[in-house]
Motif scaffolding. Structure first.
Motif, PDB file in Angstrom:
ATOM      1  N   VAL A   1     -10.942   7.922  -9.601  1.00  0.00           N
ATOM      2  CA  VAL A   1     -10.333   9.125  -8.838  1.00  0.00           C
ATOM      3  C   VAL A   1      -8.819   9.154  -9.994  1.00  0.00           C
ATOM      4  N   VAL A   2      -9.034  10.259 -10.439  1.00  0.00           N
ATOM      5  CA  VAL A   2      -7.825  10.678 -11.496  1.00  0.00           C
ATOM      6  C   VAL A   2      -7.329  12.077 -11.018  1.00  0.00           C
ATOM      7  N   GLY A   3      -6.013  12.089 -11.016  1.00  0.00           N
ATOM      8  CA  GLY A   3      -5.112  13.344 -10.843  1.00  0.00           C
ATOM      9  C   GLY A   3      -4.456  13.272  -9.529  1.00  0.00           C
ATOM     10  N   SER A   4      -4.596  12.342  -8.865  1.00  0.00           N
ATOM     11  CA  SER A   4      -3.790  12.039  -7.572  1.00  0.00           C
ATOM     12  C   SER A   4      -2.702  11.055  -7.660  1.00  0.00           C
ATOM     13  N   PRO A   5      -1.570  11.374  -7.323  1.00  0.00           N
ATOM     14  CA  PRO A   5      -0.402  10.403  -7.529  1.00  0.00           C
ATOM     15  C   PRO A   5      -0.174   9.487  -6.659  1.00  0.00           C
ATOM     16  N   ALA A   6      -0.740  10.037  -5.282  1.00  0.00           N
ATOM     17  CA  ALA A   6      -0.887   9.295  -4.072  1.00  0.00           C
ATOM     18  C   ALA A   6      -1.946   8.339  -4.246  1.00  0.00           C
ATOM     19  N   HIS A   7      -3.036   8.592  -4.659  1.00  0.00           N
ATOM     20  CA  HIS A   7      -4.067   7.693  -4.939  1.00  0.00           C
ATOM     21  C   HIS A   7      -3.858   6.427  -5.995  1.00  0.00           C
ATOM     22  N   ASP A   8      -3.069   6.778  -7.072  1.00  0.00           N
ATOM     23  CA  ASP A   8      -2.596   5.903  -8.118  1.00  0.00           C
ATOM     24  C   ASP A   8      -1.865   4.928  -7.602  1.00  0.00           C
ATOM     25  N   LEU A   9      -0.896   5.557  -6.267  1.00  0.00           N
ATOM     26  CA  LEU A   9       0.097   4.721  -5.750  1.00  0.00           C
ATOM     27  C   LEU A   9      -0.882   3.691  -4.814  1.00  0.00           C
ATOM     28  N   TYR A  10      -1.711   4.214  -4.304  1.00  0.00           N
ATOM     29  CA  TYR A  10      -2.873   3.290  -3.113  1.00  0.00           C
ATOM     30  C   TYR A  10      -3.401   2.351  -3.899  1.00  0.00           C
ATOM     31  N   LEU A  11      -3.909   2.431  -5.367  1.00  0.00           N
ATOM     32  CA  LEU A  11      -4.467   1.727  -6.131  1.00  0.00           C
ATOM     33  C   LEU A  11      -3.556   0.486  -6.498  1.00  0.00           C
ATOM     34  N   LYS A  12      -2.456   0.841  -6.718  1.00  0.00           N
ATOM     35  CA  LYS A  12      -1.374  -0.254  -7.185  1.00  0.00           C
ATOM     36  C   LYS A  12      -1.339  -1.247  -6.081  1.00  0.00           C
ATOM     37  N   TYR A  13      -1.207  -0.682  -4.708  1.00  0.00           N
ATOM     38  CA  TYR A  13      -1.046  -1.554  -3.592  1.00  0.00           C
ATOM     39  C   TYR A  13      -2.117  -2.451  -3.365  1.00  0.00           C
ATOM     40  N   LYS A  14      -3.421  -1.747  -3.443  1.00  0.00           N
ATOM     41  CA  LYS A  14      -4.602  -2.719  -3.394  1.00  0.00           C
ATOM     42  C   LYS A  14      -4.841  -3.588  -4.333  1.00  0.00           C
ATOM     43  N   GLU A  15      -4.126  -3.330  -5.387  1.00  0.00           N
ATOM     44  CA  GLU A  15      -4.510  -4.442  -6.479  1.00  0.00           C
ATOM     45  C   GLU A  15      -3.336  -5.639  -6.460  1.00  0.00           C
ATOM     46  N   LYS A  16      -2.230  -5.364  -5.764  1.00  0.00           N
ATOM     47  CA  LYS A  16      -1.067  -6.135  -5.536  1.00  0.00           C
ATOM     48  C   LYS A  16      -1.700  -7.252  -4.368  1.00  0.00           C
ATOM     49  N   ILE A  17      -2.563  -6.549  -3.398  1.00  0.00           N
ATOM     50  CA  ILE A  17      -2.934  -7.394  -2.239  1.00  0.00           C
ATOM     51  C   ILE A  17      -4.295  -8.034  -2.282  1.00  0.00           C
ATOM     52  N   LYS A  18      -5.071  -7.561  -3.534  1.00  0.00           N
ATOM     53  CA  LYS A  18      -6.328  -7.906  -3.779  1.00  0.00           C
ATOM     54  C   LYS A  18      -6.562  -9.617  -3.600  1.00  0.00           C
ATOM     55  N   PRO A  19      -5.603 -10.301  -4.580  1.00  0.00           N
ATOM     56  CA  PRO A  19      -5.936 -11.565  -4.416  1.00  0.00           C
ATOM     57  C   PRO A  19      -6.015 -12.578  -3.233  1.00  0.00           C
ATOM     58  N   TYR A  20      -5.141 -12.059  -2.314  1.00  0.00           N
ATOM     59  CA  TYR A  20      -4.899 -12.552  -1.059  1.00  0.00           C
ATOM     60  C   TYR A  20      -6.008 -11.975   0.031  1.00  0.00           C
ATOM     61  N   ARG A  21      -6.549 -10.869  -0.418  1.00  0.00           N
ATOM     62  CA  ARG A  21      -7.842 -10.390   0.405  1.00  0.00           C
ATOM     63  C   ARG A  21      -9.128 -11.138   0.242  1.00  0.00           C
ATOM     64  N   ASP A  22      -8.878 -11.436  -1.184  1.00  0.00           N
ATOM     65  CA  ASP A  22     -10.127 -12.449  -1.657  1.00  0.00           C
ATOM     66  C   ASP A  22     -10.183 -13.584  -1.126  1.00  0.00           C
ATOM     67  N   LYS A  23      -8.795 -14.371  -1.099  1.00  0.00           N
ATOM     68  CA  LYS A  23      -8.821 -15.692  -0.661  1.00  0.00           C
ATOM     69  C   LYS A  23      -9.030 -15.562   1.130  1.00  0.00           C
ATOM     70  N   ASN A  24      -8.706 -14.401   1.754  1.00  0.00           N
ATOM     71  CA  ASN A  24      -8.893 -14.433   3.099  1.00  0.00           C
ATOM     72  C   ASN A  24     -10.457 -14.274   3.236  1.00  0.00           C
ATOM     73  N   SER A  25     -11.109 -13.712   2.694  1.00  0.00           N
ATOM     74  CA  SER A  25     -12.663 -13.195   2.683  1.00  0.00           C
ATOM     75  C   SER A  25     -13.284 -14.518   2.447  1.00  0.00           C
ATOM     76  N   ALA A  26     -12.876 -15.291   1.534  1.00  0.00           N
ATOM     77  CA  ALA A  26     -13.628 -16.616   0.818  1.00  0.00           C
ATOM     78  C   ALA A  26     -13.501 -17.650   2.043  1.00  0.00           C
TER      79      ALA A  26
END
Length: 400
Positions: free
Chosen positions: A126-151
């Motif tokens: 998804v390219v061209g949406s500043p809000a989506h870019d910010l959302y992806l940065k948030y998801k990337e930061k939280i991803k390692p802990y989501r993966d640990k939680n899921s495992a």
């Protein structure tokens, strides 16, 4: 002639400037049959739609503020029931900008009904949406802990939950995995609160705050603080109002609140009050369930196990079950089958009764853990989650 050209060029520029701003999503989903419809959903409500041709589609509209929608390609136009439909797509934060939505193939998109199929590996861009870019940065930061939680959760299902259904309680392993899950959740919550503090003027923060509300156990003071963190410039938007309403629905079960007394029926058919059975000076659990609820019945073997260890003797854990069965015979039959030896009550009005209306219960099984003064200190704990609570409150009474 030159003057006329300049005149018409100026008219074109003026018209472009006067055109109402909005979003334009240009999508590419190779492999999608022509004529299939693509939708923007605000959760369960479609807000925009288009038609796929040669693997392409265009959606145009306008949003008051950037908002997270779900983009779904409908591959089953002949199906009506949600559980039958083949809808594939992903989340997208929509800004009033030109946005490109691209995926390697229709099979790369996840299913709306996750149990239907697994997506083939492939990134959605998804390219061209500043809000989506910010959302992806948030998801990337939280991803390692989501993966640990899921495992840890998947391991918990294998090691604890499934054996517990047959009355086998691997308590030590379950407690260790729950603590891993809780550690990951604690880090995720820290990231979420920090994100909102750093981005108070972004509508992405409202979305993150809603996630906190649904996944955390908050006091009223924490809910109020969360609302105040969102910049006043966003207080008029629908998402903020929905966030506030979500919090108000959770007030009856907010951490630190006194339990609400309700009118119920005991096993003898007599009208009584919950307050008649909550014991002051002891820790109490109020468990909401029903005979027709499979997960509720699946949890009962563990509750029997807990009662045998913590429900008796000095400093006992006082357990109270309240059914929302509106058919007395079904309730009584389940009581006989399940052999629950602790207090059994019923709200015979079911979904129209006090349990749902006073506590705003969204689903069952659901429990409240009360401290010695009758204040809520935890809720919604099941299986080894309850074991962790008991060990922390009353000490480890399980066999070593």
């Amino acid at each position: 002639m030159k003057k006329y050209c300049i005149f018409f060029w100026c008219l074109g520029v003026l018209a472009a400037c006067q055109r109402e701003s909005g979003y334009k999503i240009i999508g590419s989903v190779p492999g999608t049959p022509d004529g299939m419809k693509v939708y923007l959903y605000n959760w369960n409500t479609p807000v925009d739609s288009g038609v796929v041709k040669s693997g392409k589609f265009v959606l145009m509209g306008k949003v008051d503020v950037p908002v997270r929608y779900q983009l779904w390609v409908d591959l089953s136009p002949d199906k009506k029931a949600n559980f039958e439909k083949d809808m594939r797509g992903s989340d997208i934060f929509v800004d009033n900008t030109d946005i490109r939505y691209e995926t390697p193939s229709i099979d790369s998109l996840a299913s709306r009904m996750s149990f239907q199929r697994e997506a083939v590996k492939g990134n959605v861009s998804v390219v061209g949406s500043p809000a989506h870019d910010l959302y992806l940065k948030y998801k990337e930061k939280i991803k390692p802990y989501r993966d640990k939680n899921s495992a840890a959760w998947n391991k918990y299902l294998e090691v604890y939950h499934i054996p517990a259904l047959d009355g086998v309680f691997n308590t030590r392993e379950g407690i260790a995995l729950v603590r891993q899950i809780q550690a990951a959740e604690k880090e995720m919550k820290r990231i979420q609160w920090d994100f909102i503090a750093e981005n108070p003027m972004s509508s992405v923060s409202i979305d993150v705050a809603q996630n906190i509300v649904f996944s955390s156990k908050l006091s009223k003071a924490e809910m109020d603080r969360l609302l105040q963190m969102i910049d006043p410039s966003l207080h008029h938007v629908v998402a903020y109002k929905e966030l506030k309403e979500s919090m108000e629905d959770l007030y009856p079960i907010a951490i630190g609140e006194k339990y609400r007394d309700i009118e119920v029926v005991n096993e003898e058919g007599k009208t009584v009050h919950l307050a008649d059975y909550v014991k002051s000076g002891q820790y109490n659990m109020v468990e909401f369930w029903a005979s027709w609820c499979g997960p509720c019945r699946g949890e009962i073997p563990h509750l029997r196990h807990v009662y045998d260890i913590y429900g008796k003797g000095e400093d006992a854990f006082n357990m109270i079950s309240i059914s929302i069965d509106n058919k007395e015979d079904d309730w009584k039959k389940a009581l006989k089958e399940e052999e629950m030896k602790w207090v059994q009550l019923c709200d015979p009005k079911g979904f129209e009764g006090s349990v749902v209306n006073k506590y705003k219960i969204r689903g069952i099984p659901f429990c409240l853990i009360l401290d010695r003064e009758g204040r809520i200190i935890d809720h919604g704990v099941r299986g080894a989650e309850l074991d962790v609570v008991l060990v922390d409150l009353l000490g480890d009474r399980y066999e070593k």
